[in-house]
Design an enzyme around this catalytic site. Structure first.
Site, PDB file in Angstrom:
ATOM      1  N   ALA A   1       0.755  -1.046  -0.002  1.00  0.00           N
ATOM      2  CA  ALA A   1       0.045  -0.012   0.062  1.00  0.00           C
ATOM      3  C   ALA A   1       0.914   1.196  -0.028  1.00  0.00           C
ATOM      4  O   ALA A   1       2.063   1.166  -0.247  1.00  0.00           O
ATOM      5  CB  ALA A   1      -0.893   0.062   1.159  1.00  0.00           C
ATOM      6  N   ASN A   2       0.312   2.319   0.083  1.00  0.00           N
ATOM      7  CA  ASN A   2       0.971   3.575   0.425  1.00  0.00           C
ATOM      8  C   ASN A   2       0.526   4.467   1.483  1.00  0.00           C
ATOM      9  O   ASN A   2      -0.483   4.016   2.048  1.00  0.00           O
ATOM     10  CB  ASN A   2       0.929   4.289  -0.941  1.00  0.00           C
ATOM     11  CG  ASN A   2      -0.354   4.684  -1.648  1.00  0.00           C
ATOM     12  OD1 ASN A   2      -1.096   5.212  -0.807  1.00  0.00           O
ATOM     13  ND2 ASN A   2      -0.845   4.247  -2.595  1.00  0.00           N
ATOM     14  N   ARG A   3       1.070   5.713   1.554  1.00  0.00           N
ATOM     15  CA  ARG A   3       0.245   6.528   2.882  1.00  0.00           C
ATOM     16  C   ARG A   3      -0.561   7.414   2.603  1.00  0.00           C
ATOM     17  O   ARG A   3      -1.055   8.270   3.608  1.00  0.00           O
ATOM     18  CB  ARG A   3       1.640   7.410   3.292  1.00  0.00           C
ATOM     19  CG  ARG A   3       2.764   6.591   3.619  1.00  0.00           C
ATOM     20  CD  ARG A   3       4.079   7.658   4.235  1.00  0.00           C
ATOM     21  NE  ARG A   3       5.151   6.740   4.577  1.00  0.00           N
ATOM     22  CZ  ARG A   3       5.640   6.210   5.489  1.00  0.00           C
ATOM     23  NH1 ARG A   3       4.739   6.028   6.389  1.00  0.00           N
ATOM     24  NH2 ARG A   3       6.827   5.670   5.683  1.00  0.00           N
TER      25      ARG A   3
ATOM     26  N   ALA B   1      -4.178   7.246  -4.903  1.00  0.00           N
ATOM     27  CA  ALA B   1      -2.888   6.749  -4.958  1.00  0.00           C
ATOM     28  C   ALA B   1      -3.066   5.142  -5.269  1.00  0.00           C
ATOM     29  O   ALA B   1      -2.830   4.530  -4.305  1.00  0.00           O
ATOM     30  CB  ALA B   1      -2.086   7.262  -3.567  1.00  0.00           C
TER      31      ALA B   1
END
Length: 404
Positions: free
Chosen positions: A211-213, A277
């Protein structure tokens, strides 16, 4: 005026003699093709019966916040969220006081506190109660909170010899007020806006994922602003911990593949804004059980590319939105990378922002964006994400109008 056919309304009936008018109101709403669900307070049931309201509405009448069958899946939240609008009729002085104070000690007040749909209030009470300073303060507070009023009217009261302002508006007046409330208005009225938001989670095994932030704050702010501008909004959101924006239909997904499918299913749209994102890669294989540490060290994680959702929509022929907007979250060469993305994805605009750790953009409340188009670059100052959303929606509305 807006057509009410196919729309849903939740009618909250308060405890006053005017409750008998709620039965005619149900009939008038049904005549216009609406789905009507009814909540009655305990006091309302002293004036009219749930049986009568249910016979006219064609469904169950809800009366108890602690009903075991209805509340096993938090029924009061579902009631609040599944309606296009909420009518409170009659709205007694007591019910208005609860609304103004944020009370939630019965089903009606709990539903109102959880509501995101527009609310229309039809006050009904003795003229002295309507004129009381406390009621006036409560009414002013509710108007400040965005709640719309219809009535009260002047005339004879139920009490012998009493007359003045306090009669509940007639059912057809309430229907007309509801039509006005639901009529689309704003620069994007009648338009469909599709927004993606948040991260995607690409599973490695049942407990791990890539995943990402991303917090989803910027995408959600854009969706909220589009709804405020009168658009019908579809928000396709990855896993986030923030509240759904008011006025948006939310489709929740986990993976990039699911997001692509949800986006294509939501088309056609006039505007598509891809603020999510999306993870660039996903594991080639997902393990069905938790991967364990081994003597040979960490396992090798083979990756494969995720679908490029922005490019897929940007390259559509028939069915392509009039405006396709992507985001470029970069840590270096912001404008150059944004320009390359604009051409590669065949987007109409790219919103480029610096997401380096020191900027605090990822998960933070503010953003500094640059709008890239074939005509050049617009540099915006640092703004709250809510303000970026509002400005971007106004910018998009102007572009759409200029394009005819």
């Amino acid at each position: 005026m807006a057509s009410l056919a196919g729309r849903s309304v939740l009618l909250l009936v308060g405890g006053g003699i005017a409750a008998y008018k709620a039965l005619d109101l149900i009939r008038r709403l049904k005549e216009r093709g609406m789905t009507v669900r009814v909540v009655m307070t305990a006091a309302a049931q002293r004036f009219v019966t749930p049986l009568a309201a249910g016979a006219l509405s064609g469904g169950k009448v809800f009366t108890d916040l602690f009903d075991r069958d209805d509340e096993h899946d938090v029924g009061h939240i579902r009631l609040a969220r599944e309606a296009d609008a909420i009518i409170v009729a009659p709205a007694t002085a007591d019910l208005m006081a609860k609304m103004a104070g944020g009370h939630a000690d019965d089903l009606a007040s709990a539903v109102l506190l959880a509501a995101r749909a527009p609310i229309l209030v039809a006050p009904a009470m003795n003229p002295a109660m309507w004129a009381n300073a406390a009621t006036r303060r409560n009414a002013a507070r509710l108007r400040e909170d965005g709640i719309r009023f219809v009535g009260p009217n002047s005339g004879e009261m139920a009490e012998r010899g009493e007359a003045g302002e306090g009669r509940m508006a007639e059912p057809l007046e309430i229907v007309a007020a509801l039509e006005a409330l639901l009529a689309p208005s704003g620069p994007l009225a009648g338009r469909h806006v599709l927004v993606t938001s948040g991260p995607t989670h690409e599973p490695i095994d049942p407990v791990r994922y890539l995943a990402n932030r991303s917090s989803g704050r910027q995408g959600h702010a854009i969706a909220a602003a589009a709804a405020e501008a009168g658009a019908r909004v579809t928000l396709v959101s990855g896993p986030v911990s923030i509240a759904d924006p008011a006025g948006a239909a939310v489709v929740r997904i986990e993976t990039a593949e699911e997001m692509k499918a949800a986006v294509l299913a939501a088309l056609p749209a006039d505007i598509a804004v891809f603020a999510a994102a999306v993870a660039d890669w996903r594991p080639q294989a997902t393990h069905g059980s938790k991967m364990k540490k081994g003597a040979d060290g960490p396992p090798t994680l083979a990756l494969t590319e995720n679908p490029d959702i922005l490019a897929t929509v940007g390259r559509l022929g028939e069915g392509r939105p009039r405006l396709v907007v992507g985001f470029a979250a970069e840590t270096d060469d912001l404008i150059a990378n944004g320009r390359a993305k604009l051409a590669r994805k065949r987007a109409d605009a790219i919103v480029a922002n610096d997401v380096s750790a020191e900027t605090g953009v990822m998960g933070g409340p503010a953003n500094t964006v640059h709008i890239l188009t074939a005509d050049g670059v617009e540099d915006w100052p640092t703004l709250s994400k809510a303000e970026v959303g509002r400005r971007l929606v106004a910018w998009l509305a102007a572009r759409l109008e200029a394009a005819g």
